[in-house]
Design an enzyme around this catalytic site. Structure first.
Site, PDB file in Angstrom:
ATOM      1  N   CYS A 111       0.803  -1.225   0.000  1.00  0.00           N
ATOM      2  CA  CYS A 111       0.000   0.000   0.000  1.00  0.00           C
ATOM      3  C   CYS A 111       0.835   1.274   0.000  1.00  0.00           C
ATOM      4  O   CYS A 111       0.297   2.364  -0.217  1.00  0.00           O
ATOM      5  CB  CYS A 111      -0.958  -0.009   1.188  1.00  0.00           C
ATOM      6  SG  CYS A 111      -2.083  -1.427   1.176  1.00  0.00           S
ATOM      7  N   HIS A 259      -3.145   7.092   1.667  1.00  0.00           N
ATOM      8  CA  HIS A 259      -3.632   5.777   1.269  1.00  0.00           C
ATOM      9  C   HIS A 259      -4.996   5.544   1.896  1.00  0.00           C
ATOM     10  O   HIS A 259      -5.200   5.781   3.092  1.00  0.00           O
ATOM     11  CB  HIS A 259      -2.641   4.698   1.719  1.00  0.00           C
ATOM     12  CG  HIS A 259      -3.206   3.314   1.658  1.00  0.00           C
ATOM     13  ND1 HIS A 259      -3.825   2.804   0.532  1.00  0.00           N
ATOM     14  CD2 HIS A 259      -3.264   2.330   2.605  1.00  0.00           C
ATOM     15  CE1 HIS A 259      -4.219   1.572   0.777  1.00  0.00           C
ATOM     16  NE2 HIS A 259      -3.902   1.270   2.016  1.00  0.00           N
ATOM     17  N   ASN A 289     -10.234  -0.322   0.004  1.00  0.00           N
ATOM     18  CA  ASN A 289      -8.773  -0.270  -0.001  1.00  0.00           C
ATOM     19  C   ASN A 289      -8.266  -0.898  -1.294  1.00  0.00           C
ATOM     20  O   ASN A 289      -8.387  -2.107  -1.492  1.00  0.00           O
ATOM     21  CB  ASN A 289      -8.250  -1.029   1.220  1.00  0.00           C
ATOM     22  CG  ASN A 289      -6.733  -1.036   1.318  1.00  0.00           C
ATOM     23  OD1 ASN A 289      -6.025  -0.751   0.366  1.00  0.00           O
ATOM     24  ND2 ASN A 289      -6.224  -1.401   2.480  1.00  0.00           N
TER      25      ASN A 289
END
Length: 334
Positions: A111, A259, A289
């Site tokens: 990520c 993020h 996500n």
């Protein structure tokens, strides 16, 4: 020599799974998921692949920049979920776009991947090694998700985002740049890597196909509490560090493009920094996500919605498996 971002693009699969769909798979509810994550739905590949999404996001970024594929001499793809091991995703993107003059390779930093890929491209361009780079984050996390695990299947989605970077002087006008002064901050801690893992599906160790596909270790596994505690501590520290390193005051930052993992994490980071939540744009309600794709998808949305004004400073901040985390300051120039 410095460099600027001169175009952004993204691609999102049209097929969606909302929280009610997830509730048919595991014991959960829309209210439970939204309260804990801020996520309402996620987009899932339905015929697309990590590579096809990456190529389309890259194509849209090039169109946005007004740059031809032949001008690109570096392609970086950040992904943990490519549908091919060989050749790398970046080479496949090169082929799809016709970027015949580009050198290509992939990065795996989970990520934090787009931030690290962006910093890598900036280093190459600022050093005069290349002049035009296409940086992409693309993920098909649905292929790595255990849809029987309530702790993870509620979180992840698929998508791709991209940015075109050019060395100053090669274009008349770019609209984002390091200005030659902004030094990024990145960190890794392999000792805590067990908080978020996924075993390679090519590491069969003598298992039959049936046992391998039923083994949860071949899907993403996460210690949610450990990841939450890591993120809400490390991300504010990295942002504070990058601001101090570059002698930029927090008041000068217009947006913190983080993020998109969990609304509670974003809220906690904003609170620890003492920064209004309005400066932390979020789209995880719609996408969940998407790992290394989340920052460039959000950046592209902000670009195309006209939410950014010339002279604004932004912070890009990523965190994830590794453990890894980092932050970079960029300036809107358009």
């Amino acid at each position: 020599m410095t460099a600027t971002i001169c175009g952004t693009g993204s691609f999102i699969p049209s097929y969606t799974m909302d929280n009610h769909d997830i509730a048919r798979l595991v014991d959960t509810s829309d209210e439970w998921i939204q309260e804990r994550t801020g996520i309402a739905r996620r987009h899932i590949i339905h015929g697309e692949t990590t590579i096809s999404m990456a190529a389309e996001a890259g194509r849209r970024a090039l169109e946005n920049a007004g740059i031809s594929a032949e001008e690109v001499d570096l392609i970086l793809v950040s992904t943990i979920s490519s549908n091919l091991l060989l050749p790398c995703a970046a080479c496949e993107v090169q082929k799809e776009l016709g970027a015949k003059n580009a050198v290509c390779f992939d990065l795996n930093a989970a990520c934090t991947g787009f931030v690290i890929a962006y910093n890598t491209a900036m280093a190459y361009l600022s050093g005069g090694i290349y002049r035009t780079a296409l940086v992409i984050g693309s993920e098909s996390l649905s292929n790595l998700t255990n849809w029987k695990d309530r702790g993870t299947c509620i979180l992840f989605g698929d998508g791709a985002g991209a940015a075109v970077l050019q060395a100053d002087g090669s274009v008349a006008e770019g609209f984002m740049g390091q200005g030659g002064n902004y030094i990024p901050v990145t960190h890794s801690d392999g000792g805590r890597g067990g908080a978020l893992t996924c075993k390679s599906r090519h590491d069969f160790n003598g298992l039959t196909d049936e046992k391998q596909w039923n083994d949860a270790s071949y899907y993403m596994q996460m210690d949610g509490q450990a990841v939450f505690k890591f993120a809400v501590k490390s991300v504010p520290e990295a942002i504070t560090e990058v601001l101090k390193l570059n002698q930029v005051n927090a008041e000068e930052i217009s947006f913190y493009v983080m993020h998109q993992a969990n609304r509670r994490i974003v809220e906690a980071v904003a609170k620890r920094l003492g920064v209004p939540l309005e400066k932390f744009p979020m789209n995880l309600f719609e996408y969940g996500n998407t790992s290394s794709a989340s920052i460039p998808i959000l950046l592209d949305e902000m670009n195309r919605e006209g939410r950014l004004v010339k002279g604004q400073k932004l912070v890009l901040a990523g965190f994830g498996a590794g453990l890894s985390w980092g932050a970079s300051i960029v300036e809107w120039r358009r």
